[in-house]
Design a protein around this motif. Structure first.
Motif, PDB file in Angstrom:
ATOM      1  N   ASP A  30       0.844  -1.209   0.000  1.00  0.00           N
ATOM      2  CA  ASP A  30       0.000   0.000   0.000  1.00  0.00           C
ATOM      3  C   ASP A  30       0.873   1.250   0.000  1.00  0.00           C
ATOM      4  O   ASP A  30       0.606   2.211  -0.720  1.00  0.00           O
ATOM      5  CB  ASP A  30      -0.929   0.004   1.220  1.00  0.00           C
ATOM      6  CG  ASP A  30      -2.121  -0.925   1.075  1.00  0.00           C
ATOM      7  OD1 ASP A  30      -2.402  -1.370  -0.062  1.00  0.00           O
ATOM      8  OD2 ASP A  30      -2.779  -1.203   2.094  1.00  0.00           O
ATOM      9  N   ARG A  34       1.896   3.887  -5.306  1.00  0.00           N
ATOM     10  CA  ARG A  34       1.984   4.989  -6.277  1.00  0.00           C
ATOM     11  C   ARG A  34       3.354   5.034  -6.947  1.00  0.00           C
ATOM     12  O   ARG A  34       3.462   5.262  -8.151  1.00  0.00           O
ATOM     13  CB  ARG A  34       1.663   6.311  -5.587  1.00  0.00           C
ATOM     14  CG  ARG A  34       0.201   6.475  -5.201  1.00  0.00           C
ATOM     15  CD  ARG A  34      -0.696   6.590  -6.425  1.00  0.00           C
ATOM     16  NE  ARG A  34      -2.112   6.438  -6.079  1.00  0.00           N
ATOM     17  CZ  ARG A  34      -3.098   6.466  -6.971  1.00  0.00           C
ATOM     18  NH1 ARG A  34      -2.820   6.629  -8.264  1.00  0.00           N
ATOM     19  NH2 ARG A  34      -4.351   6.297  -6.591  1.00  0.00           N
ATOM     20  N   LYS A  35       4.409   4.814  -6.166  1.00  0.00           N
ATOM     21  CA  LYS A  35       5.750   4.786  -6.753  1.00  0.00           C
ATOM     22  C   LYS A  35       5.881   3.600  -7.697  1.00  0.00           C
ATOM     23  O   LYS A  35       6.460   3.714  -8.786  1.00  0.00           O
ATOM     24  CB  LYS A  35       6.813   4.715  -5.662  1.00  0.00           C
ATOM     25  CG  LYS A  35       8.248   4.726  -6.201  1.00  0.00           C
ATOM     26  CD  LYS A  35       9.272   4.667  -5.095  1.00  0.00           C
ATOM     27  CE  LYS A  35      10.686   4.762  -5.660  1.00  0.00           C
ATOM     28  NZ  LYS A  35      10.986   3.730  -6.668  1.00  0.00           N
ATOM     29  N   ALA A  37       3.574   2.183  -9.408  1.00  0.00           N
ATOM     30  CA  ALA A  37       2.824   2.465 -10.624  1.00  0.00           C
ATOM     31  C   ALA A  37       3.584   3.410 -11.547  1.00  0.00           C
ATOM     32  O   ALA A  37       3.449   3.334 -12.778  1.00  0.00           O
ATOM     33  CB  ALA A  37       1.461   3.053 -10.272  1.00  0.00           C
ATOM     34  N   ALA A  38       4.383   4.308 -10.970  1.00  0.00           N
ATOM     35  CA  ALA A  38       5.089   5.308 -11.766  1.00  0.00           C
ATOM     36  C   ALA A  38       6.411   4.803 -12.320  1.00  0.00           C
ATOM     37  O   ALA A  38       6.935   5.373 -13.281  1.00  0.00           O
ATOM     38  CB  ALA A  38       5.335   6.555 -10.918  1.00  0.00           C
ATOM     39  N   THR A  71      -0.598  -3.192 -10.142  1.00  0.00           N
ATOM     40  CA  THR A  71      -1.507  -2.129 -10.574  1.00  0.00           C
ATOM     41  C   THR A  71      -2.219  -2.464 -11.886  1.00  0.00           C
ATOM     42  O   THR A  71      -2.809  -1.580 -12.501  1.00  0.00           O
ATOM     43  CB  THR A  71      -0.758  -0.794 -10.706  1.00  0.00           C
ATOM     44  OG1 THR A  71       0.316  -0.938 -11.645  1.00  0.00           O
ATOM     45  CG2 THR A  71      -0.188  -0.367  -9.368  1.00  0.00           C
ATOM     46  N   SER A  93      -4.439  -0.628  -2.217  1.00  0.00           N
ATOM     47  CA  SER A  93      -4.001   0.556  -2.968  1.00  0.00           C
ATOM     48  C   SER A  93      -3.611   0.185  -4.393  1.00  0.00           C
ATOM     49  O   SER A  93      -3.887   0.937  -5.342  1.00  0.00           O
ATOM     50  CB  SER A  93      -2.826   1.222  -2.251  1.00  0.00           C
ATOM     51  OG  SER A  93      -3.234   1.731  -0.993  1.00  0.00           O
ATOM     52  N   ILE A  97      -5.560   1.526  -7.913  1.00  0.00           N
ATOM     53  CA  ILE A  97      -4.915   2.076  -9.113  1.00  0.00           C
ATOM     54  C   ILE A  97      -5.306   1.256 -10.342  1.00  0.00           C
ATOM     55  O   ILE A  97      -5.589   1.811 -11.412  1.00  0.00           O
ATOM     56  CB  ILE A  97      -3.386   2.097  -8.935  1.00  0.00           C
ATOM     57  CG1 ILE A  97      -2.999   3.061  -7.803  1.00  0.00           C
ATOM     58  CG2 ILE A  97      -2.691   2.490 -10.235  1.00  0.00           C
ATOM     59  CD1 ILE A  97      -1.542   2.983  -7.399  1.00  0.00           C
ATOM     60  N   GLU A 100      -8.654   2.257 -11.455  1.00  0.00           N
ATOM     61  CA  GLU A 100      -8.606   3.546 -12.136  1.00  0.00           C
ATOM     62  C   GLU A 100      -8.222   3.347 -13.605  1.00  0.00           C
ATOM     63  O   GLU A 100      -8.808   3.962 -14.508  1.00  0.00           O
ATOM     64  CB  GLU A 100      -7.580   4.471 -11.464  1.00  0.00           C
ATOM     65  CG  GLU A 100      -7.980   4.956 -10.084  1.00  0.00           C
ATOM     66  CD  GLU A 100      -6.837   5.683  -9.378  1.00  0.00           C
ATOM     67  OE1 GLU A 100      -5.785   5.920 -10.021  1.00  0.00           O
ATOM     68  OE2 GLU A 100      -6.989   6.003  -8.182  1.00  0.00           O
TER      69      GLU A 100
END
Length: 232
Positions: A30, A34-35, A37-38, A71, A93, A97, A100
């Protein structure tokens, strides 16, 4: 990453209450979601080779499960080649993503759910194929995760995996670097094995090894791609 349940009761794919190990994994991923995914794919040609290989093994009449989907990028690529693909991960988390991405690029065959790869996946014999990419070195119990995946397969179904064999790296990595990173929360729990040990774990489940491949295009590739079949 990763299958038991952090899904809400309203989720049609809800699983059982999370265990302590799955909760620890979920907290780590979690935080990293975000990291993760990037981050760009390190070996894009190798990744594309794997995608093409998996697509060649799937068909539009198959029900497929992906465990440890992260993700959802790979699931989005593969779902159109199936009848139905359920992609799961222990991290809520990560799944958020993935959903989304799915909302931005709707694919009717694809759905996502929160679940831990160490737990039973759906009903026995429910899937024609189970996919596990960059996952099996991250499960709590390799034999347990493979047992759950094998049970989810129909007779004749395929378990398709791509796994980092950490024991094939510089010995300082599994013996020193990874324990230190785990201790300070910078790395998840990681299982260390080589191709021989990983293949042996598949054979302990009674699976038939169809193919063992490596798709990397940059230097030494420690990621072993294995296709195994559940006997009919």
């Amino acid at each position: 990453m990763p299958l038991s349940a952090l899904s809400s009761s309203s989720d049609p794919h809800a699983f059982s209450e999370a265990t302590a190990p799955s909760a620890r994994k979920a907290r780590f991923w979690d935080r990293a979601a975000r990291k993760y995914a990037a981050d760009p794919i390190a070996d894009l040609p190798g990744y594309e080779a794997t995608i093409r290989r998996v697509q060649s093994l799937l068909s539009p009449d198959q029900n497929v499960l992906e465990i440890g989907c992260g993700t959802g990028s790979t699931a989005l690529r593969l779902a159109p080649h199936t009848r139905r693909l359920l992609a799961t991960d222990v991290s809520a988390s990560m799944i958020a993503i993935a959903r989304e991405k799915l909302a931005a690029e709707p694919i009717p065959e694809l759905s996502f759910a929160v679940a831990d790869a160490d737990a039973p996946a759906g009903g026995p014999g429910e899937y024609d194929a189970v996919l596990a990419f960059n996952l099996l070195h991250l499960v709590t119990d390799l034999d347990g995760a493979l047992t759950a995946a094998t049970q989810a397969l129909k007779p004749g179904g395929l378990l398709i995996s791509k796994t980092a064999c950490i024991s094939e790296m510089n010995p300082l990595v599994p013996r020193l670097a990874l324990p230190l990173m785990c201790a300070i929360g910078k790395a998840p729990h990681v299982l260390c094995f080589d191709e021989r040990a990983l293949t042996a774990a598949f054979l302990r489940q009674g699976l038939e090894i169809v193919s063992v491949e490596r798709h990397g295009t940059r230097g030494k590739d420690i990621r072993v791609f294995i296709v195994a079949r559940k006997p009919t």
